[in-house]
Design an enzyme around this catalytic site. Sequence first.
Site, PDB file in Angstrom:
ATOM      1  CG  HIS A 232      -1.938  -1.112   1.276  1.00 46.46           C
ATOM      2  ND1 HIS A 232      -2.199  -1.874   2.641  1.00 46.46           N
ATOM      3  CD2 HIS A 232      -2.578  -1.636   0.469  1.00 46.46           C
ATOM      4  CE1 HIS A 232      -3.148  -2.645   2.234  1.00 46.46           C
ATOM      5  NE2 HIS A 232      -3.458  -2.517   1.089  1.00 46.46           N
TER       6      HIS A 232
ATOM      7  CE  LYS B  21     -13.179  -8.878   1.079  1.00 41.39           C
ATOM      8  NZ  LYS B  21     -11.864  -7.715   0.603  1.00 41.39           N
TER       9      LYS B  21
ATOM     10  NE  ARG C  59      -2.102  -7.295  -4.319  1.00 35.70           N
ATOM     11  CZ  ARG C  59      -2.743  -7.994  -3.360  1.00 35.70           C
ATOM     12  NH1 ARG C  59      -2.298  -8.196  -2.261  1.00 35.70           N
ATOM     13  NH2 ARG C  59      -3.943  -8.332  -3.495  1.00 35.70           N
TER      14      ARG C  59
ATOM     15  CB  SER D  44      -4.732  -6.796   4.721  1.00 37.15           C
ATOM     16  OG  SER D  44      -4.223  -5.525   4.168  1.00 37.15           O
TER      17      SER D  44
END
Lengths: 158, 158, 158, 158, 158, 158
Positions: free
Chosen positions: F17, F41, F91, F128
Amino acid sequence: MRVALFPGSFDPFHNGHLEVVERATRVFDKVFVAALQNPQKGEPLFTSSERQAMISESLAHLKSVEVVSLSALVVDLAERLGATAIVKGLRAVSDFENEMQMAQMNEQLSGIATLFVPCHSAHSFLSSRLLREVARLGGDVSALVPAPVAQRLKEKFG
Amino acid sequence: MRVALFPGSFDPFHNGHLEVVERATRVFDKVFVAALQNPQKGEPLFTSSERQAMISESLAHLKSVEVVSLSALVVDLAERLGATAIVKGLRAVSDFENEMQMAQMNEQLSGIATLFVPCHSAHSFLSSRLLREVARLGGDVSALVPAPVAQRLKEKFG
Amino acid sequence: MRVALFPGSFDPFHNGHLEVVERATRVFDKVFVAALQNPQKGEPLFTSSERQAMISESLAHLKSVEVVSLSALVVDLAERLGATAIVKGLRAVSDFENEMQMAQMNEQLSGIATLFVPCHSAHSFLSSRLLREVARLGGDVSALVPAPVAQRLKEKFG
Amino acid sequence: MRVALFPGSFDPFHNGHLEVVERATRVFDKVFVAALQNPQKGEPLFTSSERQAMISESLAHLKSVEVVSLSALVVDLAERLGATAIVKGLRAVSDFENEMQMAQMNEQLSGIATLFVPCHSAHSFLSSRLLREVARLGGDVSALVPAPVAQRLKEKFG
Amino acid sequence: MRVALFPGSFDPFHNGHLEVVERATRVFDKVFVAALQNPQKGEPLFTSSERQAMISESLAHLKSVEVVSLSALVVDLAERLGATAIVKGLRAVSDFENEMQMAQMNEQLSGIATLFVPCHSAHSFLSSRLLREVARLGGDVSALVPAPVAQRLKEKFG
Amino acid sequence: MRVALFPGSFDPFHNGHLEVVERATRVFDKVFVAALQNPQKGEPLFTSSERQAMISESLAHLKSVEVVSLSALVVDLAERLGATAIVKGLRAVSDFENEMQMAQMNEQLSGIATLFVPCHSAHSFLSSRLLREVARLGGDVSALVPAPVAQRLKEKFG
């Protein structure tokens, strides 16, 4: 009558292509397999008529299939044959994007829809290009192609 | 003894290839790096012997590595060298599908398994093709290739 | 001695997993199969000891394989078992990215390398999640899992 | 008669689904759209009967389409309805792999083939999950779903 | 002033390219579109000056855009033009990996960052290569390219 | 003034990030980093205010950056902040498809464009979710996150 057109270079036709045709015949009344006369990627290994002959022999057991030659736009041939849809095999992600691109182009040009037939057997990683490379170097690919193709590869590369 | 065969064009060998060899030597007793004599995609930038020399110099610090030439089927060379497995690097999704295809073909032809070594460093986006293009246009790629390769690129393109 | 650690949830173990273990035993002297005790994605279908029992029975023909439980970081277990490398199966592109991520994390944490073993048979599209869904709805998946797993699925879902 | 079964959660049905059904009706004499009664991923936004009602209203212009409920294995419903094939939409690479997995499973279980219908319009990036998220936060998605769905989303989230 | 450089072969420029330029002009004060003089993949369909002329005419409505020629490294041109960033369009997964590779190379060579502009309209599956193939075979692609490009394709292929 | 909005869950913020924000500040005059208040989530590891504090500390060296909270539609926040564009990191291929979907949705809802900033350093495989899993099991991830995040992870799982 539901008619499908399955176009390709088929240089050579292999067991993955065979699997697609067999699935297509379960859904369509008639399946035309169209071998591209002059594939764009350089000189083909087999001439257009050699390829048509091999495909015809490989599909002799499927009565609703007919092999033709493709020398124009796929959508023009589809219209001439009265095709309800174009069918293409799908193996891998890289296929997927090229085929989506062509499906959209063909629908844009003529309104014809493309249906994808998954190729998910043990031979799903087959490609004509790889078969040519291996056969050229003397590898035995007879388990991966119909017998008429195996025969001609043997004649060509000894 | 566990023997690995790492085949490729290596035109030129770069830091991503180096990373794969280094990981392979942690798992195998002996790693053969085999430079394809005549890559299929046109004239190579470096001759087969230039490529072999550059790879040997780049891997001089790894005692269990030997550089050889590849002029036949990979599986035939693997058998001749007594290789336990073929190893290939994996960087990106597009690699993945090509390599799966070849791994299956090679297992079909000879029963040999392929192991994939991930290439996930900062250099994971390296490719020989891109390096050639950049070097040709005068870009400095010396941070991305071993010193012996950087030297020869400089000699070639000034 | 070359030791591999093959970690996973194996809920349940299926023919694709079996294929990976069989390939790994060709390269490594010893292969530990480690069943994750508490998979992160909710309550598992089979308890950790049920899963270990099923895997052991399914791999009874492979003498160099041992089944263990995994309740900590994979890299900590790898170190404790003296593993030379982590091995993971690779089927599809979606696997590829998750596994690359974990391989890099594990190498970052402990320096251990991950090798990928391709799963490219007719069962390459298998997944434990899909098997659970189908078995729950009464589908017969006995052709897709080892016999000890098929037996327990039948007992569970009748 | 060529009969297709198009199964899904359709929570809610959107313009991408509509595009798939419209293409399928060009190839099949009859298309059954089957709304999964209890989607596996938690509580659905709309009940099974709400979803069936919305789909029926959205497809009222297509005479060869019938909406049914799906509470068992897809292949069992396919057999009961006399389906010639299962049809699924394909938008993106991530769809592709999940759908290939299910297509192979379904063919393994019952011999039925799956055909994929590409979704390549301007709405190819639509998903039910994203539509639910946006509608929940007050976004206006009425350009992306059929009018009967837009109406019910408005009633639900005001 | 924020300056973007959008390099490409543009053989020919199509509606997907147009979409990228239009989005870039919303973020940058100035956008240079640079047509690669000698694309690596064989003889281009249109000469460099033909391509520049077509792009200029297609973008005449966008005052902050300028069309230039590209005959060196992209990063060298970027520096000469005072570009803040390179911009590239992103359509599909296959684009993504090539573009990530070039973005990393360019940042390595000169420190310049690349920004990707998504191309997600109904024309997201367009490619110059496919357009050339279809136009060559007499297909009508005028809905997929700006009018000045459609005109020249018609002149070329009648 | 060119203003960018970079939305995300950032649970926790990591070096990938950070790389995106640093690249964005080279192109935009002002970059807002917006931490989603209630990620969909499940329960986040860190509260919204903890996450905002960690991000602010991690970006203290970048004067043109401001950290805000996100509790509504991204496009509504973008409008309120006068954002020229949304920026997102890219990514891997799996990111790509989700992000293309959201970019199209956001442009559909409000006309705002999304720009993608590639994340191609050695940390490109970071996520993450994976960081949370590893930290929970006692792994040391301090090389992969900014110092303020490493500190809080240690306090939490110490």
